[in-house]
Structure formats: C-alpha cells, structure tokens
Design a protein around this motif. Sequence first.
Motif, PDB file in Angstrom:
ATOM      1  N   GLY A  26     -14.753  -1.791 -45.323  1.00  0.00           N
ATOM      2  CA  GLY A  26     -15.844  -2.014 -44.441  1.00  0.00           C
ATOM      3  C   GLY A  26     -17.198  -1.188 -44.669  1.00  0.00           C
ATOM      4  O   GLY A  26     -17.445  -0.666 -45.824  1.00  0.00           O
ATOM      5  N   GLY A  27     -18.237  -1.323 -43.981  1.00  0.00           N
ATOM      6  CA  GLY A  27     -19.736  -0.922 -44.280  1.00  0.00           C
ATOM      7  C   GLY A  27     -20.069  -1.257 -45.525  1.00  0.00           C
ATOM      8  O   GLY A  27     -19.886  -2.331 -46.027  1.00  0.00           O
ATOM      9  N   SER A 112     -14.227  -7.313 -38.367  1.00  0.00           N
ATOM     10  CA  SER A 112     -15.239  -7.991 -38.984  1.00  0.00           C
ATOM     11  C   SER A 112     -16.262  -8.902 -38.193  1.00  0.00           C
ATOM     12  O   SER A 112     -17.145  -9.527 -38.544  1.00  0.00           O
ATOM     13  N   GLN A 114     -18.423  -8.449 -35.523  1.00  0.00           N
ATOM     14  CA  GLN A 114     -19.835  -7.954 -35.402  1.00  0.00           C
ATOM     15  C   GLN A 114     -20.660  -8.110 -36.590  1.00  0.00           C
ATOM     16  O   GLN A 114     -21.715  -8.506 -36.673  1.00  0.00           O
ATOM     17  N   GLN A 115     -20.109  -7.779 -37.634  1.00  0.00           N
ATOM     18  CA  GLN A 115     -20.731  -7.845 -39.016  1.00  0.00           C
ATOM     19  C   GLN A 115     -20.904  -9.283 -39.293  1.00  0.00           C
ATOM     20  O   GLN A 115     -22.072  -9.667 -39.732  1.00  0.00           O
ATOM     21  N   THR A 118     -23.600 -10.636 -36.866  1.00  0.00           N
ATOM     22  CA  THR A 118     -24.986  -9.982 -37.192  1.00  0.00           C
ATOM     23  C   THR A 118     -25.521 -10.774 -38.346  1.00  0.00           C
ATOM     24  O   THR A 118     -26.745 -11.062 -38.685  1.00  0.00           O
TER      25      THR A 118
END
Length: 381
Positions: A26-27, A112, A114-115, A118
Amino acid sequence: MNQPQHLRALVPDALKNSLSRRAFLGGTAALGAAAFLAACSKPSGGGGSSSDGLNIYTWGEYDDPAVLTDFTSAKGPKITVDSYGSNPEMIAKLSAAKGTTGYDICVPTHSSIQQMATGGLLTELDHTKLPNMKNLNAKVVNTPFDPGNKYSVCKDWGSTGYVYDSTVIKRELTSWADFLDAAQKEASGSFSLLEDQGEVAFTYFWANGIDENTTDPVHIAAYRSFILDKIAPHVQAFESSTNTSISSSARTLIHCWNGDARLGILANAEPDRYKWVWPSEGANLWQDNWAIVKGAPHEDAAYAFINYVLDPTVSLKELTYIGYNTGIEGIEAAATKADIKRPDMVFISDDIMKKLVYSQMTSADGTIIGIYDELKAAAGK
C-alpha cells in the motif's frame, strides 16, 4: 479444470508463484511495486480481448465456471476472464492503460477501493441498475472503505487464522499467542506463514494487543525484532495458497485464510487431523468487491453480471465453490439447507466478528514490507 470454450482464464506466468493472492502492498510502497509489476508482468491476452461480451479482470480460480457459463446462457454476453496475483498488479495495469484495457469488471480488495477511486480507475455505480443489491446483508454494505457503495459491491469476505496437526501438537491452541509459541516449539521447521506481508505482521500485533493498523514505530520495531529473532529460524515456507499443504498434511502448523483452510481440510484423507482456529484475540477482516472499470466498453453487461451474481440462488453456487461468505442475506440458512460441509469455517459468529478489523493502507506499509523481505531472507537459518 476443463474450461468451456467461451471462458478464458489467464494468469501471468511470471507472477503465478511469486505473489500472494491478497498481497499487502500500500501507499508509496504500492506505487513502486505497481510500477515494477507493470514492467515485468506478461500481458494476459492483451487484456479484455472480447469485443462483444464481458471482460472480467479478477483473482485466479475465483468463480464457479458454471456460474459464468450460466450467465452467458441466460443473458447472452460471453465472458472472458483474465487473472492477476495482487491488487498492485491489477492497479498498475489499469493505471497504465488509462481506461483502454477493455476490461469491464475488476475485483479489488477493500483496502484498494479508495486508492482506485481517487485515481479515476472505477466507475461510480448506478444502483438503479443493481436491484439485487437489496439482497446484501447490512454487514457488507455502506462500509468504512466505500461509504454508500459508491464504487463497489461485495463479492465475498473472510478472515485469517491457522490450522494445526493435532497428531503432532497435542495441546489445544486457541490464540495468536499460541500460534507463535507453537511455531517455536512443536512446529519448528514444519510451519508456514502466509505470503502476505500484512497478515504476518498481524500475527504479532494481535498476540500483543496492538492495533493491526498501527503506525507506531516502537510497536513496529518490536515486531521486527521478534519476527526475525524468534520466528524466522523456525519457518519452513511462505504460502499464498494453503489448501494443498493442508490436504496433503505437509506441515504441522499453517497460517491461512478460512476458505482455503476449509478446502484443504475437506480434501484431506483424515479430515479430523487438522484443527482450525479462529484466534481468540481477533484477526484481520477482508472483503473482495465487484467494481466496474472506468471506461468499460460493456458497461451494461457488467451491471447485468454483478446483478446476476447477487441473486441468492447464484450466490449459493459461488459460495459452495469458493468457500467464502458472499454477504447475501440468508445465505447461511440456504447453505445449511443445502448441507454444505464445514459451514463453521465459512460463516463467522457474531462473537468472533466483533473482534475482526479491516486492514488499511498506512504510512507504515513500506516498513512492514521491508521487514517481511528480511524475514524471508532469514527464514530457516
């Protein structure tokens, strides 16, 4: 498994053996991994190559083939299925194509959503085209990761625990603390961890009363010391799919997801040999979801398919095949009536459910991934 001619399932060969089915990336770490995956993975037939059907991008072996062919028989569109091994791989491919992959549906894990939203990878859903959403249980709708189900609809969900060989480990194991203790004792050299960076970290966090989504550097440093010093010497393997090891009695102690554990136990010649544990402290909660890809060329067919699998009868077929709760209201009663085996490993009691926590992408992901890499390098030494 023999696939019907109009159903194509492809898995990138370069990734089959190296990635977890629910990889924890993530990130910023996910962005780096995604770029790497995009560069090294082989194309899956060009991606969504069916021009007059429905193109689904999902995890391997994750739907009952009969459900897919039944949909074609009932609704018309032929289905093409391409497979990926991780959320970052899927995100990388969709991101690189900028809406031109030809895929209609993808199946991201909750963390995953919302990623992807967006990043403009998902279509905002028109719920009027999904009347069967009314069949979903309240537990799987309007979730923290997608309030109002703006971009996703539950496919299925589950949690994490472990199994142990009761012919070797004579005491009763009930917790993550027991799991980590047995790993260093009776199961030393004969135990496996999931090939999932987050799930491995969660074993320590839960055993020590720490939030699984912690970013506290003190907790993470303590985890690193423990996992490298106390656990690494005893690890025999890291596995993303554990049902084969369970069915063949390959190890004494196996870290696993509930559905995979169930399949392995049912396939074992001695089905009572392995004991499944919902850890008493709690565990990770995950949910995989149907979503429509931004720029989907067959959007109407995508809505029709998602609505189709939300039908209770169809959903029961899916549950029977994959062994995970599909989130449909009344599915447990329907499964009980159908006499499915080991429903206790599919359906999570309210008492256990209260202790489960959704994993999140956090600023500590890169560090967790780095520790996992160190663990793999040190395992068995």
